[in-house]
Structure formats: structure tokens, C-alpha cells
Design an enzyme around this catalytic site. Structure first.
Site, PDB file in Angstrom:
ATOM      1  N   HIS A  34       0.839  -1.203  -0.025  1.00  0.00           N
ATOM      2  CA  HIS A  34       0.060  -0.085   0.055  1.00  0.00           C
ATOM      3  C   HIS A  34       0.991   1.115   0.039  1.00  0.00           C
ATOM      4  O   HIS A  34       1.943   1.398   0.774  1.00  0.00           O
ATOM      5  CB  HIS A  34      -0.877  -0.039   1.251  1.00  0.00           C
ATOM      6  CG  HIS A  34      -1.421   1.366   1.570  1.00  0.00           C
ATOM      7  ND1 HIS A  34      -2.652   1.702   0.748  1.00  0.00           N
ATOM      8  CD2 HIS A  34      -1.248   2.346   2.228  1.00  0.00           C
ATOM      9  CE1 HIS A  34      -3.140   2.941   1.021  1.00  0.00           C
ATOM     10  NE2 HIS A  34      -2.121   3.363   2.053  1.00  0.00           N
ATOM     11  N   CYS A 102      -4.799   1.898  -4.603  1.00  0.00           N
ATOM     12  CA  CYS A 102      -3.771   2.897  -4.094  1.00  0.00           C
ATOM     13  C   CYS A 102      -2.609   3.002  -4.833  1.00  0.00           C
ATOM     14  O   CYS A 102      -2.105   4.286  -4.829  1.00  0.00           O
ATOM     15  CB  CYS A 102      -3.478   2.598  -2.714  1.00  0.00           C
ATOM     16  SG  CYS A 102      -2.678   1.162  -2.390  1.00  0.00           S
TER      17      CYS A 102
END
Length: 614
Positions: A34, A102
Site C-alpha cells: 500500500h 492505491c
């Protein structure tokens, strides 16, 4: 004043991926990444839409790594305007685990700020995961939750994923097969409920029962693998080691090994025991023939049809960038003109397209999305709202050029405002004679949508297909030759997508590579498209346009289940129309004459098969 740009990298697995990935998926994956971007004292990331926080205070805790991406000269107010525009693409609903996550967001932000991509090990993770057997088995579930993915797994021998390397670990469902030199192997199953589900969910299934202490099993195993895998999606093969899966052995009353059981539509079809290669081969062939009776088209020699290109027809010229922008600016009224910021943004779009054109010619690097400017899409929408429809053709030509770029196409494919679909609807609203240049440019945009799989899928999705069909139907009978030619190109492109989907629909290994994208196209939708194409063929006098129309019909009806499209073409008299076109010398070229004859045969054999089954 320059501002430092930092990429925060997190591991959502907290070390589990590094420690367990090799055993679970057969490939070392260091982290489930992430990322976020830190600039102007805030940490920006994508989750439930675009979000920001004080750096290090997000729910993800502290990053495992901080990467210095460099410095940017872009002012904070320009960056915030860019963020506002990005919210149209990175909405909560648009989140896709593989395609729009993301890391895609962080990559776009870094490209805009510093002209750099984030590390490849992060952006390539979805493709790396999907290229593992476990990833391919999980793909249908992921796409069921998030929609089709643009990632295409790399093929392996026989078109099937290679087996997971043995690591001493096993899951509840699969155990690693023995290594077989030189090819992929059929997977083992150890779970009874999964085996029963596999048998029920596949038309033709063969189960090979083996054991570690069986010498004949070791002889027949590689032959079984080769036979099953060579049949592709026609048959599902499974192995069961009854020493490891005793419950399965008891449930199917296996008394000796090797034993082969064959199942047709969930019911036992036949079985035999022993390592007889000839019997195994003939049993597999009989099961496949019983499960998949030959389609009448499979018996035809369709040289012209099979020689057709499977590549969509697109309009990819970037030669007239400056004249198009000059023409657009002459249409912009002074009283409702653009602001200074709008003009600068329009100039950025023009420069970006010119750089793309130069890159094609000179083999130089393509411009980044960041170079396109922060508000390119809202500006195009604004201009469309200012201009009357008859003056929109240069704007539409700009859009035609833009959607050839994969990332621009992705923006429009995920556009909640359905900008492209509204553009298609405008042609039906104003009529194809209302503004011939605008209608022509809209048709070219529709054709160019098929230059990327994601946007091509979108224009035939449930949200868009009616407008796409209406655009086709409205323009096929135009009095303008160039418009009819482009409409015939659109019909061809749709047919290519339909045929591609049908050819992959039975692929049980990679069902998401296209086979399940269009399988829910309503029969009525197909029939309306075919009816319009049929009417256009009857009136058409151009051989080139007829060639595209006939090819589109061939793609619609080839190997079609149920033969409804071919039956409709027969009812509408298409075979007679094609014969007349050949007899009257409207069609002269040998390849087009041959294709017309082959389509007549497709229709005839399909109608006969449908009558025989009634």
C-alpha cells in the site's frame, strides 16, 4: 519554491507475504504493498476515495519504507486542483483491487509532481500475482467483486498454469503434484466437496485415482497429463492420491489404482482400471465428443473467414493536431470564452498530443499523464457545454486522438458521468444528418474505444451498450459514404469483440480473459445489431463497406450457440442478398466473394442444425 515529494510504502500483510508466499502461491512476494504520497505536510492516499492525513497517522501505521521521489515546482493550489480533478477517477466505487488501487493513485500523483513512476516492484505486483496458479484460481472471485481486470496472465505450456512447486505444504483443496519433466501437470485434489463441485460445474470431467505405491501409476501419469492438457477447455482433468485423500477414495469406491472415472454433466459416464494408454485415449475422446458435439461451423472450410484480421479497425492518425485545435478555437465564443487557465490547459493537451505524434515517428518516449495537465477532462466537458452540437467536431476529433492512449481510455472506462455514452447519444438525438462531421468523429471515437480492451469492454457493458447500438443503427444507413464506411468499421469492431468473447467463453482456465465479458449480452441486443447490418447490406453498393458488413455478420454468427443469429439472417434473406451482390458484380474481389459464400454456408448449416434439434 520547490517541495519535497516522498512515497510512503506499507506492507498490509505485516511480513506474512515474505514468509509464506513461496509456499502458498509458488512465487516469492515480499509484501502486499500500500502506498501514499507525502507532500505539503499531508499524506495523500486512495481508499474510500482520495483521502489525506497528517503523515504517519493513517490506519496503516508507520511505513516500512520511505522513498524520496525528488522535488516539485508545482504550487500547492495547482496540486489541490489536480486532486479535485482526480476525484472523478479515484472514487470509492471505482476502486479495483488489481487495476485502480492505491498504488495506481500514487503512481499518477508522482508522475504529475515529478514525472517519475513509483518502483516497478509495486505496480507490477497484480500481474505477478495473476501469473501464479493461485492468482489465476483467485481471479474469477476478484473480478466478481471488482469487475474485469485489464491484466492478462502470461501463458504457459498447453495454455494452462504451471503447477505450484512442491514445498512440503498443502492447502485444504490442492496438494502439489509430482514434478514431470518438460510440461505442465494436471492438479491434485484432496477435498471431497471441491471434487464434487468440480464434477458438477464442468460438462466433461476425468478423475485419475492414483497412489504413491503404484508402479503403473508412475508410467501412465505423464501420458494422462499430456492427453488432458492437450484438450484445453474441452475437458477438466483432476488427480486424486487415495493415500492422501482417503475420504474421496471411499466415496467413489476406488478398489485399485490406477482407476479413471469419466463424468458427463455431473453424472458418471464410464470408468476403467489399469494403465491402458489406448483405452485412456479413446475414453477421453468419447467423453469429449459426447459433451461437445461438433458445431456445424467446425466442419466447414472457412478460409476467407479465418483469414480475417482479429484486430479492431481504429482511426489512429495524429497528423492534424495543430489544425484541429486552431479550428476549435475559432468556434469558442468570446462572451463565453475560456479563462486564461483554460487556455493554458488546452495548450497542454495540444502539446501532449503533438509529443505523442512525434514519439510514434521518432521512437522517443511517450508523454506521461502528468504532462497532460491537471484538468484536461473537465476542460473538454466545459467546452462541450459551450459549443453548439454542429460546432463540436474538432473537440470530438481531439477526443478521438486522446482515447487511443491506454490511461486516457481507462479514465473514460471508469467515468461515472458516462461522457462517451452521452457523446454517442448526441448522434441519435440530433440525427446523423444533423451534423455530419460531428457524427463521423463520434463514430471514430467509438471505433477507437476498441483499441484498448478495457474501454472496448465498457462500450459494450450494460451501462453503455444501448447507446453504442443506437449509434450504429443510426449511422449504418447514412447517405454519406464516409459515415457508412466508419459505421461498418464499428460493426466490424463489435463483431470482433463478440467473436473473441465467444471463443474464450468455454475457457475454464482463464475465463476472465474475455469469455465472461460479453456472455451476458442480451440476445435481443445482438438481433437488433444484426437486423441493422442486414438492412445496410441490402442497400449498400460499395464493395469495401460490404466487406466490413459481411465480416461483422460472420463474427456475430460463427460458432454461435443456439444459432439464433444465423436463423434471423436466413429469415431476413441475407443469403439471397449476398448471392445478388455477387451476381450483379457489386462484389468482385475474390476474397470478398469467398467470404460472402462462406457466410451463406454458415447460415445454411446453422439453420439445418437448429431445425434438426427442434
Amino acid at each position: 519554491m520547490s517541495e519535497r515529494v516522498t512515497l510512503f510504502i506499507y506492507d498490509l500483510s505485516h511480513g506474512m507475504a515474505r514468509n509464506m508466499s513461496l509456499g502458498l502461491v509458488g512465487r516469492q512476494i515480499d509484501a502486499i504493498y500500500h502506498t501514499s504520497v507525502v507532500i505539503f505536510g499531508r499524506e495523500f492516499f486512495y481508499g474510500q476515495g482520495i483521502m489525506s492525513a497528517i503523515p504517519g497517522t493513517t490506519p496503516h501505521g508507520q511505513p516500512m519504507e520511505r522513498v524520496d521521489m525528488g522535488e516539485t515546482e508545482i504550487p500547492q493550489e495547482v496540486f489541490m486542483e489536480f486532486m479535485d480533478n482526480m476525484r472523478e477517477t479515484y472514487t470509492a466505487d471505482a476502486y479495483h483491487l488489481l487495476d485502480n488501487n492505491c498504488n495506481n493513485f500514487s503512481n499518477d500523483v508522482c508522475q504529475f509532481l515529478v514525472g517519475k513512476n513509483i518502483p516497478d516492484r509495486i505496480t507490477s505486483l497484480p500481474a505477478d500475482f495473476l501469473n501464479t496458479p493461485f492468482g489465476q484460481s483467485m481471479r474469477p472471485m476478484i473480478e466478481g467483486m471488482f469487475g474485469p481486470s485489464r491484466h492478462t496472465p502470461s501463458p504457459s505450456p498447453f495454455g494452462l498454469p504451471e503447477s505450484v512447486p512442491s514445498s512440503g505444504l498443502s492447502t485444504n483443496s490442492f496438494s502439489a503434484p509430482s514434478a514431470i519433466t518438460g510440461g505442465a501437470t494436471v492438479p491434485f485434489m484432496t477435498d471431497l466437496s471441491l471434487l464434487r463441485g468440480t464434477i458438477q460445474n464442468n460438462t466433461a470431467t476425468v478423475v485419475y485415482f492414483t497412489s504413491a505405491t503404484c508402479p503403473p501409476c508412475r508410467v501412465i501419469a505423464p501420458i494422462y497429463d499430456e492427453l488432458v492438457l492437450s484438450k484445453g477447455s474441452q475437458i477438466k482433468g483432476v488427480k486424486v492420491d487415495i493415500g492422501m485423500a482417503q475420504a474421496i477414495g471411499r466415496a467413489y469406491e476406488v478398489r485399485s489404482t490406477p482407476t479413471f472415472m469419466f463424468f458427463l454433466r455431473g453424472e458418471k459416464f464410464s470408468q476403467f482400471s489399469g494403465a491402458d494408454q489406448a483405452e485412456l485415449r479413446s475414453s477421453i475422446d468419447l467423453l469429449i465428443y459426447s459433451a461437445h458435439p461438433a458445431h456445424p461451423h467446425a466442419l466447414l472450410s472457412l478460409h476467407q473467414y479465418k483469414g480475417l484480421s482479429g484486430t479492431p479497425i481504429v482511426f489512429n492518425s495524429l497528423d492534424n493536431v495543430d489544425p484541429v485545435f486552431a479550428k476549435l478555437k475559432t468556434f469558442l465564443p468570446a462572451e463565453k470564452g475560456l479563462t486564461e487557465a483554460d487556455i493554458k490547459q488546452l495548450d497542454k493537451i495540444q502539446a501532449w498530443l503533438k509529443k505523442r505524434a512525434a514519439a510514434k515517428v521518432n521512437q522517443t518516449p511517450e508523454p506521461t499523464m502528468g504532462e497532460l495537465g491537471p484538468s484536461w477532462k473537465p476542460l473538454l466537458t466545459k467546452i462541450a457545454s459551450i459549443l453548439p452540437y454542429e460546432n463540436q467536431f474538432p473537440l470530438l476529433d481531439i477526443l478521438r486522438m486522446l482515447v487511443l492512449h491506454a490511461r486516457v481510455a481507462e479514465v473514460y472506462a471508469k467515468d461515472g458521468n458516462h461522457t462517451l455514452i452521452n457523446t454517442f447519444k448526441a448522434v441519435a438525438t440530433h440525427g446523423n444528418e444533423g451534423s455530419k462531421p460531428a457524427a463521423l468523429m463520434t463514430l471514430r471515437i467509438a471505433c477507437n474505444a476498441f483499441s484498448t480492451p478495457l474501454l472496448g469492454t465498457y462500450v459494450l457493458s450494460s451501462a453503455a451498450r444501448e447507446s453504442t447500438k443506437q449509434l450504429l443503427v443510426t449511422t449504418l444507413l447514412s447517405t454519406v459514404d464516409q459515415q457508412r464506411q466508419t459505421a461498418a468499421s464499428l460493426a466490424f469492431d463489435i463483431g470482433v469483440k463478440v467473436a473473441e468473447s465467444r471463443s474464450r467463453a468455454k475457457d475454464t482456465v482463464h475465463p476472465s480473459l474475455g469469455g465472461d465479458i460479453l456472455e451476458d449480452l442480451e440476445e435481443d441486443w445482438n438481433m437488433e445489431c444484426l437486423s441493422a447490418i442486414s438492412a445496410a447490406m441490402e442497400k449498400e453498393t460499395s464493395e469495401e463497406i460490404l466487406h466490413r458488413l459481411v465480416a461483422s455478420v460472420a463474427n456475430f454468427i460463427y460458432m454461435e450457440e443456439g444459432h439464433s443469429g444465423a436463423v434471423l439472417m436466413n429469415i431476413l434473406g441475407v443469403p439471397d442478398v449476398l448471392r445478388e451482390k455477387v451476381q450483379n458484380k457489386v462484389v468482385k474481389s475474390a476474397n470478398v466473394v469467398g467470404l460472402c459464400q462462406e457466410v451463406q454456408e454458415m447460415i445454411r448449416t446453422a439453420v439445418e442444425a437448429q431445425s434438426a434439434s427442434s
